[in-house]
Design an enzyme around this catalytic site. Structure first.
Site, short mmCIF file in Angstrom:
data_model
loop_
_atom_site.label_atom_id
_atom_site.label_comp_id
_atom_site.label_asym_id
_atom_site.label_seq_id
_atom_site.Cartn_x
_atom_site.Cartn_y
_atom_site.Cartn_z
N GLY A 20 0.58 -5.12 0.69
CA GLY A 20 -0.56 -5.21 -0.24
C GLY A 20 -0.19 -5.89 -1.55
O GLY A 20 -1.06 -6.44 -2.23
N GLU A 64 -0.39 -9.50 -0.81
CA GLU A 64 -1.83 -9.80 -0.65
C GLU A 64 -2.53 -9.83 -2.01
O GLU A 64 -3.41 -10.66 -2.25
CB GLU A 64 -2.47 -8.75 0.27
CG GLU A 64 -1.97 -8.89 1.70
CD GLU A 64 -2.36 -7.70 2.58
OE1 GLU A 64 -2.02 -6.54 2.20
OE2 GLU A 64 -3.00 -7.90 3.61
N ALA A 115 0.87 -1.18 0.00
CA ALA A 115 0.00 0.00 0.00
C ALA A 115 0.91 1.23 0.00
O ALA A 115 2.03 1.18 0.51
CB ALA A 115 -0.87 -0.01 1.24
N GLU A 117 4.22 -5.30 7.30
CA GLU A 117 3.40 -4.27 7.95
C GLU A 117 3.79 -3.98 9.39
O GLU A 117 3.69 -2.84 9.85
CB GLU A 117 1.91 -4.66 7.90
CG GLU A 117 1.27 -4.52 6.53
CD GLU A 117 1.42 -5.75 5.65
OE1 GLU A 117 2.22 -6.64 5.98
OE2 GLU A 117 0.72 -5.81 4.63
N1 COA Z 1 4.60 3.33 -0.46
C1 COA Z 1 5.04 4.50 -0.94
N2 COA Z 1 6.24 4.66 -1.54
C2 COA Z 1 7.01 3.56 -1.66
C3 COA Z 1 6.62 2.30 -1.20
C4 COA Z 1 5.35 2.21 -0.57
N3 COA Z 1 4.87 1.04 -0.11
N4 COA Z 1 7.61 1.43 -1.45
C5 COA Z 1 8.58 2.10 -2.07
N5 COA Z 1 8.23 3.40 -2.20
C6 COA Z 1 9.01 4.48 -2.82
C7 COA Z 1 10.18 4.90 -1.94
O1 COA Z 1 9.74 5.84 -0.95
C8 COA Z 1 11.10 5.53 -2.96
O2 COA Z 1 10.63 6.83 -3.28
P1 COA Z 1 11.70 8.05 -3.46
O3 COA Z 1 12.48 7.64 -4.70
O4 COA Z 1 10.83 9.23 -3.67
O5 COA Z 1 12.51 8.08 -2.22
C9 COA Z 1 10.88 4.66 -4.20
O6 COA Z 1 9.63 3.99 -3.99
C10 COA Z 1 11.95 3.60 -4.39
O7 COA Z 1 12.06 2.84 -3.19
P2 COA Z 1 13.40 2.69 -2.34
O8 COA Z 1 13.01 2.43 -0.92
O9 COA Z 1 14.33 3.82 -2.60
O10 COA Z 1 13.99 1.37 -3.01
P3 COA Z 1 14.96 0.31 -2.32
O11 COA Z 1 15.43 -0.57 -3.42
O12 COA Z 1 15.97 0.97 -1.47
O13 COA Z 1 14.00 -0.55 -1.33
C11 COA Z 1 11.99 -1.72 -0.73
C12 COA Z 1 12.94 -1.31 -1.85
C13 COA Z 1 10.77 -2.40 -1.35
C14 COA Z 1 12.69 -2.69 0.23
C15 COA Z 1 11.55 -0.48 0.09
O14 COA Z 1 11.07 0.49 -0.85
C16 COA Z 1 10.45 -0.72 1.08
O15 COA Z 1 10.71 -1.26 2.15
N6 COA Z 1 9.21 -0.30 0.76
C17 COA Z 1 8.08 -0.41 1.64
C18 COA Z 1 7.57 -1.83 1.72
C19 COA Z 1 6.43 -1.92 2.73
O16 COA Z 1 6.58 -1.72 3.90
N7 COA Z 1 5.24 -2.27 2.21
C20 COA Z 1 4.07 -2.48 3.00
C21 COA Z 1 3.28 -1.24 3.08
S1 COA Z 1 1.83 -1.49 4.09
#
Ligand code: COA
Length: 261
Positions: A112, A115, A67, A135
């Site tokens: 999500g 999911e 999400a 989460e």
């Molecule tokens: N919601 C909003 N933005 C998100 C996102 C999410 N779930 N997941 C990634 N992004 C955004 C990051 O903020 C980043 O934006 P920016 O370039 O403006 O800073 C961009 O996507 C790229 O992600 P980044 O974190 O820089 O890539 P990474 O390779 O270092 O890490 C992940 C990848 C997937 C490990 C990391 O993005 C992450 O942990 N995301 C969240 C996952 C999560 O908790 N999901 C459940 C949500 S309920």
């Protein structure tokens, strides 16, 4: 219909490919994506020229990284409940579409995203895929069906571990625990999904529909009631021209020509 966050390709061979297209935020699900998934899947459900849907994410990195976290910050308890209910309803639509939906998991499928993949009928993962329910890192629980579909797919103990630790698994581990059906090299992912879609499309369309219904409804009830559902749907198959054609074609040693009737 044109969408802001989805690319929809309807192919000649009755396969539709839906790509979630927000690669800059790793295809995170905001309210627009959820609304558009609902509209798009309702349209595909009603479209007689679509038999199987493939769902994937844009870019090299992610299927869906969850999400959109920016939208979670301001949620109060009532908003939170509505947020979960809305996503659950859309994912239920996908799970019970009446047509197979194959998730082609091209990268991160987190929160999500995991999911969403679990609401699909079948999951094929690229070797680069990573799946998880992170989460708890944000002080929340999965809200789009993760606490319910993950234990149904991988068993309670494994689901508890993944949900409570937030640990990501790679494609191979996801395969070993039954979370994905198949793991393929990244450049073969879409071809593999299309191949599987074509195989399913060559079968009796009503049998495919009734089989999905029997599995989905049966999993929610006792074995006894599930078997009744199966017997009813088996009986329904016997009312179809496809059953006449399928059995006849076998006995005549030829390929069946199913009409979905
Ligand atoms: N919601 C909003 N933005 C998100 C996102 C999410 N779930 N997941 C990634 N992004 C955004 C990051 O903020 C980043 O934006 P920016 O370039 O403006 O800073 C961009 O996507 C790229 O992600 P980044 O974190 O820089 O890539 P990474 O390779 O270092 O890490 C992940 C990848 C997937 C490990 C990391 O993005 C992450 O942990 N995301 C969240 C996952 C999560 O908790 N999901 C459940 C949500 S309920």
């Amino acid at each position: 219909m044109a969408y802001e966050t989805l690319i929809v390709e309807k192919r000649e061979d009755r396969i539709a490919v839906v790509t979630i297209n927000r690669p800059k935020v790793l295809n995170a699900l905001n309210a627009t994506v959820i609304d558009e998934l609902e509209k798009c899947f309702k349209e595909l459900q009603a479209d007689p020229d679509v038999g199987v849907v493939i769902l994937t994410g844009a870019g090299e990195k992610a299927f869906v990284a969850g999400a959109d976290i920016t939208g979670l910050v301001e949620l109060d308890p009532l908003d939170g409940k509505r947020f979960a209910e809305k996503g659950q309803a859309v994912f239920n639509l996908i799970e019970n579409l009446g047509k197979p939906v194959i998730a082609a998991i091209n990268g991160y499928a987190l929160g999500g995203g995991c999911e969403l993949a679990m609401a699909c009928t079948i999951r094929i993962a690229s070797e680069k895929a990573k799946l998880g329910q992170p989460e708890v890192n944000l002080g929340i629980i999965p809200g789009y069906g993760g606490t319910q579909r993950l234990p149904r797919l991988v068993g309670k103990g494994r689901a508890m571990e993944l949900i409570l630790t937030g640990r990501m698994v790679d494609a191979q581990e996801a395969y070993q625990m039954g979370l994905v059906n198949k793991v393929v090299p990244p450049d073969k992912l879409l071809d593999e999904a299309i191949e599987m879609a074509k195989t399913i499309l060559s079968k009796g369309p009503l049998a495919v529909k009734f089989a999905m219904e029997a599995v989905n409804r049966g999993l929610e009830v006792s074995l006894e009631d599930g078997l009744k559902i199966e017997a009813d749907l088996f009986g329904m198959c016997c009312a179809t021209e496809d059953k006449v054609e399928g059995t006849k074609a076998f006995l005549e040693k030829r390929k069946p020509n199913f009409q979905g009737k």
